[in-house]
Motif scaffolding. Structure first.
Motif, PDB file in Angstrom:
ATOM      1  N   UNK A 186       9.767  12.205  15.316  1.00  0.00           N
ATOM      2  CA  UNK A 186       9.138  11.832  16.401  1.00  0.00           C
ATOM      3  C   UNK A 186       7.604  11.400  15.972  1.00  0.00           C
ATOM      4  N   UNK A 187       7.720  11.227  14.692  1.00  0.00           N
ATOM      5  CA  UNK A 187       6.454  10.877  14.057  1.00  0.00           C
ATOM      6  C   UNK A 187       6.209   9.428  13.367  1.00  0.00           C
ATOM      7  N   UNK A 188       7.017   8.740  14.113  1.00  0.00           N
ATOM      8  CA  UNK A 188       6.998   7.208  13.665  1.00  0.00           C
ATOM      9  C   UNK A 188       5.530   6.404  14.151  1.00  0.00           C
ATOM     10  N   UNK A 189       5.337   6.478  15.386  1.00  0.00           N
ATOM     11  CA  UNK A 189       4.210   5.853  15.848  1.00  0.00           C
ATOM     12  C   UNK A 189       3.058   6.010  15.353  1.00  0.00           C
ATOM     13  N   UNK A 190       2.458   7.304  15.074  1.00  0.00           N
ATOM     14  CA  UNK A 190       1.352   7.462  14.298  1.00  0.00           C
ATOM     15  C   UNK A 190       1.424   6.945  13.106  1.00  0.00           C
ATOM     16  N   UNK A 191       2.536   7.146  12.294  1.00  0.00           N
ATOM     17  CA  UNK A 191       2.637   6.656  10.826  1.00  0.00           C
ATOM     18  C   UNK A 191       2.379   5.016  10.963  1.00  0.00           C
ATOM     19  N   UNK A 192       3.129   4.363  11.786  1.00  0.00           N
ATOM     20  CA  UNK A 192       3.085   2.978  11.671  1.00  0.00           C
ATOM     21  C   UNK A 192       1.829   2.437  12.228  1.00  0.00           C
ATOM     22  N   UNK A 193       1.010   3.074  13.059  1.00  0.00           N
ATOM     23  CA  UNK A 193      -0.425   2.769  13.515  1.00  0.00           C
ATOM     24  C   UNK A 193      -1.202   2.794  12.184  1.00  0.00           C
ATOM     25  N   UNK A 194      -1.132   3.855  11.377  1.00  0.00           N
ATOM     26  CA  UNK A 194      -1.900   3.893  10.182  1.00  0.00           C
ATOM     27  C   UNK A 194      -1.589   2.951   9.230  1.00  0.00           C
ATOM     28  N   UNK A 195      -0.310   2.769   9.058  1.00  0.00           N
ATOM     29  CA  UNK A 195       0.017   1.639   8.165  1.00  0.00           C
ATOM     30  C   UNK A 195      -0.544   0.195   8.352  1.00  0.00           C
ATOM     31  N   UNK A 196      -0.361   0.041   9.525  1.00  0.00           N
ATOM     32  CA  UNK A 196      -0.988  -1.490  10.029  1.00  0.00           C
ATOM     33  C   UNK A 196      -2.557  -1.476   9.755  1.00  0.00           C
ATOM     34  N   UNK A 197      -3.288  -0.290   9.933  1.00  0.00           N
ATOM     35  CA  UNK A 197      -4.763  -0.387   9.751  1.00  0.00           C
ATOM     36  C   UNK A 197      -4.998  -0.441   8.310  1.00  0.00           C
ATOM     37  N   UNK A 198      -3.927   0.410   7.609  1.00  0.00           N
ATOM     38  CA  UNK A 198      -4.192   0.368   5.962  1.00  0.00           C
ATOM     39  C   UNK A 198      -3.962  -0.637   5.391  1.00  0.00           C
ATOM     40  N   UNK A 199      -2.876  -1.630   5.939  1.00  0.00           N
ATOM     41  CA  UNK A 199      -2.696  -2.769   5.359  1.00  0.00           C
ATOM     42  C   UNK A 199      -3.630  -3.604   5.321  1.00  0.00           C
ATOM     43  N   UNK A 200      -4.411  -3.771   6.587  1.00  0.00           N
ATOM     44  CA  UNK A 200      -5.654  -4.550   6.867  1.00  0.00           C
ATOM     45  C   UNK A 200      -6.685  -4.201   5.738  1.00  0.00           C
ATOM     46  N   UNK A 201      -6.924  -2.827   5.808  1.00  0.00           N
ATOM     47  CA  UNK A 201      -8.098  -2.340   4.805  1.00  0.00           C
ATOM     48  C   UNK A 201      -7.674  -2.851   3.302  1.00  0.00           C
ATOM     49  N   UNK A 202      -6.564  -2.771   2.894  1.00  0.00           N
ATOM     50  CA  UNK A 202      -6.113  -2.848   1.520  1.00  0.00           C
ATOM     51  C   UNK A 202      -6.269  -4.644   1.239  1.00  0.00           C
ATOM     52  N   UNK A 203      -5.939  -5.608   2.138  1.00  0.00           N
ATOM     53  CA  UNK A 203      -6.024  -6.961   2.043  1.00  0.00           C
ATOM     54  C   UNK A 203      -7.465  -7.168   1.858  1.00  0.00           C
ATOM     55  N   UNK A 204      -8.409  -6.378   2.826  1.00  0.00           N
ATOM     56  CA  UNK A 204      -9.775  -6.805   2.884  1.00  0.00           C
ATOM     57  C   UNK A 204     -10.554  -6.368   1.606  1.00  0.00           C
ATOM     58  N   UNK A 205     -10.259  -5.355   1.070  1.00  0.00           N
ATOM     59  CA  UNK A 205     -10.743  -4.919  -0.269  1.00  0.00           C
ATOM     60  C   UNK A 205     -10.406  -5.763  -1.408  1.00  0.00           C
ATOM     61  N   UNK A 206      -9.016  -6.038  -1.438  1.00  0.00           N
ATOM     62  CA  UNK A 206      -8.539  -6.943  -2.617  1.00  0.00           C
ATOM     63  C   UNK A 206      -9.563  -8.149  -2.463  1.00  0.00           C
ATOM     64  N   UNK A 207      -9.775  -8.941  -1.327  1.00  0.00           N
ATOM     65  CA  UNK A 207     -10.586 -10.081  -1.260  1.00  0.00           C
ATOM     66  C   UNK A 207     -12.075  -9.725  -1.805  1.00  0.00           C
ATOM     67  N   UNK A 208     -12.488  -8.720  -1.292  1.00  0.00           N
ATOM     68  CA  UNK A 208     -13.839  -8.325  -1.741  1.00  0.00           C
ATOM     69  C   UNK A 208     -13.985  -7.961  -3.197  1.00  0.00           C
ATOM     70  N   UNK A 209     -12.929  -7.379  -3.670  1.00  0.00           N
ATOM     71  CA  UNK A 209     -12.933  -7.268  -5.263  1.00  0.00           C
ATOM     72  C   UNK A 209     -12.776  -8.529  -6.163  1.00  0.00           C
ATOM     73  N   UNK A 210     -12.031  -9.410  -5.393  1.00  0.00           N
ATOM     74  CA  UNK A 210     -11.995 -10.617  -6.141  1.00  0.00           C
ATOM     75  C   UNK A 210     -13.401 -11.375  -6.171  1.00  0.00           C
ATOM     76  N   UNK A 211     -13.970 -11.366  -5.083  1.00  0.00           N
ATOM     77  CA  UNK A 211     -15.517 -12.025  -5.106  1.00  0.00           C
ATOM     78  C   UNK A 211     -16.313 -11.250  -6.337  1.00  0.00           C
TER      79      UNK A 211
END
Length: 406
Positions: A186-211
């Protein structure tokens, strides 16, 4: 049509969720068995992966040029460490906010017992593997130790084949087993919600670091960074498709040689080297993922001192691993266990998140190589006579690559 790694990962993730929701008890126990067996097998190979990559890299690098090699590796390592520190700082500020809903601890193998439990202990510890790799790598470069150096490189090639032929194909099944357990608990939905937000954060920070990388490279080199960045775009998108810095190296080398202000000898030396030692995108992702998964599985953020130790060691053991799809995450498993205390469930979450974004991390690594080349060119680009001697082996590699492509 042959499926790529990401579709297979998504299929494995979806299958695990379905099994967790609708599977009978025996099927849940079967996935727990797969979790235990695959987790133990992966842990067995981790010290071998660390030893193979680090020892072979020292063997190859120590026989090349002195100052130019040291400067390039030093800049790459500093850039990787700074990227990790930046990612960690943001993660400590942001992750607790969007992970509150899923901060309960995730325990492995709590639903049903595995049908079979087989302990496969590693042949050595993580730090022992790292120290042995440094000793053997240095020894193989001394004198006329051709047999030892050849054996070290051949062992690295063998481990690469194991990763490509066994470990990476097994990861979708491992992820399916992990997510079957998460869903059943019963721990799927909380984990997947965090994964989605975390993926967006990672992609944003990768772009910032390239700049950030190209801005600093432009200031140091006194050249237009947009010219190099534009030239590296084909390599960026190639890396997204291949998820391998080694495979993309031919494209990045070709593109770097088209930039007018980059000495071609510098390009011939830096691009192949950075394909193996520069991993700012992948290492940043691993750092952010480790902090988040630690919160999910252990109920709190890891101490700052542990993360700093993790980052410093990560920059060393990742050398050479960036050339293999998924190699960065696999090489990091050892210190995730020894430094941060990750269990099989935490490792499974790390692998799932990292593999899904691996194409973006690899692309960030490759695109950032252009910024490293600009800085190296600023200090060594006019030393033609010295470069003739220092980059001869790399020039031969570059020419062979171009001949092969023709």
């Amino acid at each position: 049509m042959k499926l790529g790694l990401i579709p297979k990962l998504l299929i494995g993730l979806g299958a695990g969720i379905l099994i967790g929701f609708f599977g009978p008890e025996w099927m849940i126990r079967l996935t727990e068995t797969g979790n235990v067996l695959l987790g133990n097998l992966i842990k067995f190979f981790i010290p071998l992966i660390i030893f193979a990559f680090v020892a072979a890299s020292i063997t190859e690098f120590s026989s090349k040029a002195g100052r130019l090699l040291s400067f390039t590796i030093g800049i790459s390592y500093i850039d990787t460490i700074l990227a990790c520190m930046f990612g960690a700082a943001v993660a400590y500020l942001v992750v607790p906010g969007f992970a509150l809903e899923a901060s309960q601890a995730v325990e492995a193998a709590t639903i049903g017992a595995p049908f079979v439990e087989l302990d496969i202990p590693p042949i050595m510890g993580i730090i022992s593997a790292l120290v042995l790799a440094i000793v053997v790598g240095m020894a193989s470069s001394w004198g006329e130790a051709k047999i030892l150096s050849g054996a070290v490189i051949e062992f690295r090639n063998m481990i690469e084949r194991v990763i490509k032929s066994f470990i990476v194909p097994a990861i979708p099944f491992f992820i399916a087993c992990i997510f079957a357990g998460l869903t059943a608990k019963g721990e799927l939905f909380g984990t997947m919600s965090v994964f989605g937000k975390m993926l967006v954060l990672i992609l944003l920070l990768q772009a910032v670091w390239l700049i950030t990388e190209y801005t600093i490279a432009g200031i140091v080199s006194k050249q237009n960074p947009f010219t190099m960045f534009k030239a590296m775009l084909p390599a960026y998108f190639t890396a997204m498709g291949t998820m391998s810095s080694a495979v993309t190296m031919t494209v990045s080398l070709k593109q770097a040689r088209t930039v007018p202000y980059i000495n071609k000898k510098i390009a011939d030396f830096v691009m192949p080297l950075c394909a193996n030692v520069h991993l700012s995108g992948a290492a940043m992702t691993l750092t952010i993922s480790a902090i988040t998964v630690s919160l999910l599985t252990q109920g709190g953020l890891p101490p700052v001192g542990l993360i700093i130790s993790f980052i410093i060691i990560l920059g060393v053991i990742e050398v050479g691993a960036v050339g293999v799809p998924g190699g960065s995450a696999l090489a990091a498993i050892g210190i995730l266990q020894s430094t941060l205390g990750f269990n099989e469930a935490a490792i499974g979450l790390m692998l799932a998140l990292f593999m899904i974004q691996d194409s973006f991390g690899t692309a960030t690594n490759i695109a950032g190589d252009g910024a490293i080349a600009m800085i190296v060119n600023r200090f060594f680009g006019k030393e033609d006579e010295e470069l003739e001697q220092e980059t001869a082996p790399e020039n031969e590699v570059a020419l062979n690559i171009e001949d092969a492509r023709l």
